[in-house]
Enzyme design. Structure first.
Site, PDB file in Angstrom:
ATOM      1  N   ASP A 227       0.850  -1.194   0.000  1.00  7.97           N
ATOM      2  CA  ASP A 227       0.000   0.000   0.000  1.00  7.97           C
ATOM      3  C   ASP A 227       0.885   1.243   0.000  1.00  7.97           C
ATOM      4  OD1 ASP A 227      -3.150   0.570   1.407  1.00  7.97           O
ATOM      5  OD2 ASP A 227      -1.718   2.165   0.977  1.00  7.97           O
ATOM      6  N   GLU A 270      -4.607   2.437  -4.437  1.00  6.59           N
ATOM      7  CA  GLU A 270      -3.146   2.495  -4.318  1.00  6.59           C
ATOM      8  C   GLU A 270      -2.618   1.255  -3.612  1.00  6.59           C
ATOM      9  OE1 GLU A 270      -5.090   2.978  -1.651  1.00  6.59           O
ATOM     10  OE2 GLU A 270      -3.523   3.923  -0.446  1.00  6.59           O
TER      11      GLU A 270
HETATM   12  N1  LIG Z   1      -4.077   9.189  -8.967  1.00  7.30           N
HETATM   13  C1  LIG Z   1      -4.806   8.200  -8.491  1.00  7.30           C
HETATM   14  N2  LIG Z   1      -5.180   8.206  -7.210  1.00  7.30           N
HETATM   15  C2  LIG Z   1      -5.904   7.188  -6.738  1.00  7.30           C
HETATM   16  C3  LIG Z   1      -6.280   6.124  -7.564  1.00  7.30           C
HETATM   17  N3  LIG Z   1      -7.000   5.273  -6.826  1.00  7.30           N
HETATM   18  C4  LIG Z   1      -7.074   5.785  -5.581  1.00  7.30           C
HETATM   19  N4  LIG Z   1      -6.408   6.942  -5.521  1.00  7.30           N
HETATM   20  C5  LIG Z   1      -6.234   7.833  -4.384  1.00  7.30           C
HETATM   21  O1  LIG Z   1      -5.484   7.214  -3.369  1.00  7.30           O
HETATM   22  C6  LIG Z   1      -5.718   7.923  -2.169  1.00  7.30           C
HETATM   23  C7  LIG Z   1      -5.700   6.947  -1.021  1.00  7.30           C
HETATM   24  O2  LIG Z   1      -5.819   7.704   0.133  1.00  7.30           O
HETATM   25  P1  LIG Z   1      -5.885   7.083   1.558  1.00  7.30           P
HETATM   26  O3  LIG Z   1      -6.691   5.811   1.545  1.00  7.30           O
HETATM   27  O4  LIG Z   1      -6.317   8.181   2.452  1.00  7.30           O
HETATM   28  O5  LIG Z   1      -4.422   6.613   1.867  1.00  7.30           O
HETATM   29  P2  LIG Z   1      -3.031   7.343   1.799  1.00  7.30           P
HETATM   30  O6  LIG Z   1      -3.141   8.801   1.539  1.00  7.30           O
HETATM   31  O7  LIG Z   1      -2.174   6.565   0.870  1.00  7.30           O
HETATM   32  O8  LIG Z   1      -2.531   7.170   3.291  1.00  7.30           O
HETATM   33  P3  LIG Z   1      -1.989   5.842   3.983  1.00  7.30           P
HETATM   34  O9  LIG Z   1      -2.411   4.645   3.157  1.00  7.30           O
HETATM   35  O10 LIG Z   1      -2.636   5.849   5.326  1.00  7.30           O
HETATM   36  O11 LIG Z   1      -0.507   5.970   4.054  1.00  7.30           O
HETATM   37  C8  LIG Z   1      -7.037   8.659  -2.358  1.00  7.30           C
HETATM   38  O12 LIG Z   1      -6.767  10.021  -2.403  1.00  7.30           O
HETATM   39  C9  LIG Z   1      -7.542   8.189  -3.706  1.00  7.30           C
HETATM   40  O13 LIG Z   1      -8.206   9.225  -4.410  1.00  7.30           O
HETATM   41  C10 LIG Z   1      -5.872   6.163  -8.919  1.00  7.30           C
HETATM   42  O14 LIG Z   1      -6.140   5.265  -9.728  1.00  7.30           O
HETATM   43  N5  LIG Z   1      -5.134   7.209  -9.331  1.00  7.30           N
END
Ligand SMILES: Nc1nc2c(ncn2[C@@H]2O[C@H](COP(=O)(O)OP(=O)(O)OP(=O)(O)O)[C@@H](O)[C@H]2O)c(=O)[nH]1
Length: 354
Positions: A227, A270
């Protein structure tokens, strides 16, 4: 005599209004049929962003879509987009921003244009007098707004009937949702369209096969949950295209590290997952550490040309004989808990499920 003349004038006026309404209705009907007949998202957007303006003699027509997962944007960007659409197709991740134009009643609004309040909806900066904001609602959820702008300050006034416009908004909402689903289904398959690697559906199928195989030949099977850390910040700082670029490069990097027999998939936004056949807990830990290290040291290139850094947290779990991790469910759950533990311990690290 006077009365008859007045009556005649009144009748002429009513006839003129009836004819004008009929023309309007025909125009709306033809337009609706075109929307309903559109075959895909791009054709639909072409009708809304190009034809609408001409047909109804407007100064500007824009579409604002609520797109928290960037799904619409990705579907739109999957094909070349006319540059003239760029100022007309607006996306927002914020439901709040969209709601503020309509709440609490979510009714069509006919109002004077105010650059201060409405410039976001009309990025072209056209000289506008009055505007109509039509809420697009699907299954009781506000999915966007269709924004019509006219130079004429009296074109959209609060005393004008909104029946036609409301009907149009309902048809357009249904068409948009339909087009989105249609494009989505085309992409679902077993591959992740962004990164080109396997998607979760593929992983769900393969893990059962791998678990059966590992048990049959009594060989360890390891699972890595990966992750990205604080990924939201990357999107927020550099834009979602930068986030997408990092996701693509991370998948490439993971793919390069693996053997043919390993299974790599994008598990969610992610999150990635890897299955390592015939791999002990100890080896899985070493591989995870190598991956973590490589990502930490990588310069990721984003569309602006800038280089940025990213880190990730990894949880590993291993299915083995006489372990409480003995089936698909417990393997996934253990790896998931381990990555959660890695996050809790400060991120950019590997944790092994016990
Ligand atoms: N650019 C992009 N962003 C994505 C995609 N899928 C998910 N996200 C973003 O990934 C982010 C995940 O955020 P969080 O679940 O808060 O996790 P994080 O910011 O990585 O924080 P931690 O996992 O706690 O370290 C969100 O802002 C989603 O919008 C994608 O396909 N492309």
């Amino acid at each position: 005599m006077q009365d008859i003349a007045t009556l005649q004038a009144r009748l002429d006026e009513l006839l003129r209004i009836a004819k004008s309404n009929e023309r309007k209705q025909t125009n709306f009907q033809e337009y609706e049929l075109a929307l309903l007949a559109s075959n895909n998202l791009h054709e639909l957007l072409g009708i809304v962003l190009e034809e609408h303006k001409e047909r109804f003699q407007l100064t500007d027509v824009t579409l604002l879509l609520h797109d928290p997962e960037y799904e619409f944007q990705r579907l739109v960007e999957a094909q070349p987009v006319k540059s003239s659409w760029l100022d007309k197709l607006i996306f927002t991740e914020s439901a709040h921003l969209l709601n503020q134009y309509f709440s609490p009643l979510r009714k069509t609004r006919l109002i004077r244009y105010s650059p201060h309040q409405h410039a976001f909806l009309f990025p072209d900066q056209a000289e506008l007098g009055s505007i109509a904001l039509l809420p697009l609602i699907r299954h009781n959820v506000l999915i966007g707004s269709l924004n019509l702008g006219s130079r004429n300050p009296n074109r959209f006034e609060s005393n004008i009937g909104t029946q036609f416009l409301e009907h149009l908004a309902a048809v357009m909402s249904a068409c948009l949702e339909n087009a989105r689903l249609h494009e989505h289904i085309k992409l679902v398959g077993l591959r992740d369209p962004l990164t080109g690697i396997n998607n979760r559906r593929f992983f769900d199928q393969r893990i059962s096969e791998e678990v059966s195989r590992a048990k049959r030949i009594n060989s360890p099977l390891s699972c890595l949950f990966i992750d990205l850390d604080f990924f939201k910040r990357i999107n927020d700082h550099y834009g979602h295209q930068a986030g997408d670029a990092v996701l693509k490069q991370v998948s490439q990097l993971l793919n390069d590290r693996l053997r043919n027999s390993d299974v790599l998939a994008r598990y969610g936004g992610e999150e990635f997952v890897i299955l390592l056949a015939d791999t002990s807990a100890e080896d899985a830990g070493l591989i995870a550490e190598q991956i973590r290290h490589r990502v930490e040291k990588t310069d990721f290139t984003i569309p602006s040309g800038k280089m940025i850094h990213a880190t990730l947290s990894i949880g590993t779990a291993t299915l083995a004989q006489h372990s409480h991790i003995h089936d698909t469910k417990s393997l996934v759950a253990a790896a998931d808990q381990a990555v959660y533990a890695a996050k809790l311990s400060g991120r950019n690290q590997v944790k092994q499920a016990r």
